[in-house]
Design a protein around this motif. Structure first.
Motif, short mmCIF file in Angstrom:
data_model
loop_
_atom_site.label_atom_id
_atom_site.label_comp_id
_atom_site.label_asym_id
_atom_site.label_seq_id
_atom_site.Cartn_x
_atom_site.Cartn_y
_atom_site.Cartn_z
N PRO A 122 81.31 -34.17 40.05
CA PRO A 122 82.46 -34.65 39.26
C PRO A 122 83.57 -35.27 40.13
O PRO A 122 84.18 -36.26 39.75
CB PRO A 122 82.96 -33.37 38.57
CG PRO A 122 81.77 -32.49 38.49
CD PRO A 122 80.96 -32.78 39.73
N HIS A 123 83.80 -34.70 41.32
CA HIS A 123 84.83 -35.26 42.21
C HIS A 123 84.42 -36.66 42.69
O HIS A 123 85.27 -37.51 42.94
CB HIS A 123 85.07 -34.33 43.40
CG HIS A 123 86.19 -34.77 44.30
ND1 HIS A 123 87.51 -34.79 43.89
CD2 HIS A 123 86.21 -35.23 45.58
CE1 HIS A 123 88.28 -35.24 44.87
NE2 HIS A 123 87.51 -35.53 45.91
N HIS A 124 83.10 -36.87 42.80
CA HIS A 124 82.62 -38.16 43.31
C HIS A 124 82.42 -39.21 42.21
O HIS A 124 81.95 -40.31 42.51
CB HIS A 124 81.33 -37.96 44.10
CG HIS A 124 81.59 -37.64 45.54
ND1 HIS A 124 82.13 -38.56 46.40
CD2 HIS A 124 81.43 -36.50 46.25
CE1 HIS A 124 82.28 -38.00 47.59
NE2 HIS A 124 81.87 -36.75 47.52
N GLY A 177 95.67 -38.76 51.08
CA GLY A 177 94.29 -39.13 51.42
C GLY A 177 93.52 -39.74 50.27
O GLY A 177 92.54 -40.45 50.47
N HIS A 178 93.95 -39.43 49.03
CA HIS A 178 93.29 -40.00 47.85
C HIS A 178 94.07 -41.17 47.26
O HIS A 178 93.68 -41.72 46.23
CB HIS A 178 93.12 -38.93 46.77
CG HIS A 178 92.04 -37.93 47.09
ND1 HIS A 178 92.28 -36.82 47.84
CD2 HIS A 178 90.72 -37.90 46.77
CE1 HIS A 178 91.15 -36.14 47.98
NE2 HIS A 178 90.19 -36.77 47.34
N SER A 179 95.19 -41.54 47.88
CA SER A 179 96.11 -42.48 47.23
C SER A 179 95.58 -43.91 47.14
O SER A 179 96.05 -44.71 46.34
CB SER A 179 97.46 -42.48 47.94
OG SER A 179 97.31 -43.04 49.24
N TYR A 200 90.11 -42.83 55.88
CA TYR A 200 89.07 -41.86 56.21
C TYR A 200 88.41 -41.27 54.95
O TYR A 200 87.20 -41.38 54.74
CB TYR A 200 89.68 -40.74 57.05
CG TYR A 200 88.68 -39.96 57.86
CD1 TYR A 200 88.16 -40.47 59.02
CD2 TYR A 200 88.27 -38.69 57.46
CE1 TYR A 200 87.25 -39.76 59.78
CE2 TYR A 200 87.37 -37.97 58.21
CZ TYR A 200 86.87 -38.51 59.37
OH TYR A 200 85.96 -37.78 60.12
N HIS A 201 89.21 -40.64 54.10
CA HIS A 201 88.63 -40.01 52.91
C HIS A 201 88.31 -41.05 51.84
O HIS A 201 87.42 -40.84 51.01
CB HIS A 201 89.56 -38.92 52.36
CG HIS A 201 88.88 -38.04 51.34
ND1 HIS A 201 87.86 -37.18 51.66
CD2 HIS A 201 89.07 -37.94 49.99
CE1 HIS A 201 87.45 -36.55 50.55
NE2 HIS A 201 88.16 -37.00 49.52
N ASP A 202 89.02 -42.17 51.88
CA ASP A 202 88.71 -43.26 50.95
C ASP A 202 87.26 -43.72 51.17
O ASP A 202 86.52 -43.96 50.22
CB ASP A 202 89.70 -44.42 51.15
CG ASP A 202 89.74 -45.34 49.95
OD1 ASP A 202 88.83 -46.19 49.86
OD2 ASP A 202 90.62 -45.21 49.09
N HIS A 204 84.93 -41.87 52.25
CA HIS A 204 84.03 -40.83 51.73
C HIS A 204 83.77 -41.07 50.24
O HIS A 204 82.65 -40.86 49.76
CB HIS A 204 84.62 -39.44 51.96
CG HIS A 204 83.71 -38.34 51.49
ND1 HIS A 204 82.52 -38.05 52.11
CD2 HIS A 204 83.79 -37.51 50.42
CE1 HIS A 204 81.89 -37.09 51.45
NE2 HIS A 204 82.65 -36.74 50.42
N HIS A 205 84.78 -41.51 49.52
CA HIS A 205 84.60 -41.78 48.09
C HIS A 205 83.82 -43.06 47.83
O HIS A 205 83.05 -43.14 46.89
CB HIS A 205 85.96 -41.84 47.38
CG HIS A 205 86.47 -40.48 47.03
ND1 HIS A 205 86.22 -39.87 45.82
CD2 HIS A 205 87.20 -39.60 47.74
CE1 HIS A 205 86.78 -38.67 45.80
NE2 HIS A 205 87.38 -38.48 46.96
N SER A 206 84.04 -44.08 48.66
CA SER A 206 83.37 -45.36 48.38
C SER A 206 81.94 -45.36 48.89
O SER A 206 81.10 -46.09 48.39
CB SER A 206 84.16 -46.53 48.96
OG SER A 206 84.29 -46.40 50.36
ZN LIG Z 1 88.10 -36.60 47.54
#
Ligand SMILES: [Zn+2]
Ligand SMILES: [Zn+2]
Length: 256
Positions: A122-124, A177-179, A200-202, A204-206
């Protein structure tokens, strides 16, 4: 005692949600003024409303974990905390941030295995994260990251103020980090430094299979899970004076 615990939980939940909403609203306003700092060129892929509703639910779980820690220390059930002082506050803050980063990295790797991914999926669903995506996800997923706060005071004699400061740092840095907008790309957020920036975390999402850590890049560098273009992209942001740089051609490693 149940009533006392419920009161602690309610206060913690209220504080968490207040911080989430106020920090997010400020960032939204800043981001509106800086479209050139948007990390991904594609439009947002998910619903802000869904993220917000999920975040409000997941903050209950996070607040529950925090309350177990704080309440247990207050009752004297944990190891006795070191007295608060000018040295104990920053020392335990730093130890806790380093420990939580390891906790997060290995837990996160586990969440990406076949057996556990359904809890993390769900987070992804968010490919283009926004400030409201930070807490959005499932409860097992939230427990993986935040059960740390329920347990750490049983083994680390940390003053409660260091504990709260760490959680505040964790929450604010994760919202940033999620902005989806880059403000922190600099020499210190790439090799040989262990610090990270929003990209960095962006990533991870893409791209899903890189950049699992929370605060530092060292675990990803040691285990070869850092995005192969991360350092180059950070340099691009620096060279471009804070405007989205042309993205280098994908240089993916096979079978990561
Ligand atoms: Zn995340
Ligand atoms: Zn993930």
């Amino acid at each position: 005692m149940a009533l006392e615990f419920a009161a602690f939980w309610a206060v913690t939940y209220f504080a968490s949600v207040t911080i989430m909403i106020s920090v997010s609203l400020v960032l939204v306003e800043i981001n509106k003024r800086h479209p050139e700092r948007k990390i991904q060129a594609r439009p947002q892929t998910h619903s802000t409303r869904k993220d917000l509703i999920s975040s409000l639910k997941q903050n209950m779980v996070t607040a529950f974990c925090l309350t177990i820690g704080i309440f247990s220390q207050w009752k004297g059930w944990t190891v006795t905390p070191v007295e608060l002082s000018w040295w104990s506050f920053p020392l335990f803050f730093a130890i806790s941030v380093i420990l939580h980063d390891a906790w997060f990295y290995f837990g996160h790797r586990l969440l990406h295995t076949k057996a556990f991914y359904r809890f993390h999926k769900p987070h992804h669903m968010t490919i283009t994260p926004s400030v409201w995506s930070n807490d959005a996800g499932g409860s097992v997923d939230t427990l993986f990251a935040h059960s740390y706060y329920a347990l750490i005071l049983f083994v680390l004699p940390m003053p409660v103020l260091s504990f709260l400061a760490h959680r505040l740092f964790d929450q604010v840095s994760a919202i940033i980090g999620h902005s989806g907008y880059e403000y922190f790309a600099s020499r210190t957020s790439r090799a040989p430094f262990p610090m990270i920036c929003t990209t960095y975390h962006d990533q991870h999402h893409s791209e899903f299979i890189y950049n699992y850590a929370n605060y530092f890049s060292w675990w990803d560098r040691i285990f070869g899970t850092i995005h192969p273009n991360y350092d180059q992209i950070v340099q691009g942001w620096e060279a471009n004076g804070g405007t989205r740089p042309p993205m280098p051609k994908a240089k993916h490693k096979a079978n990561v």
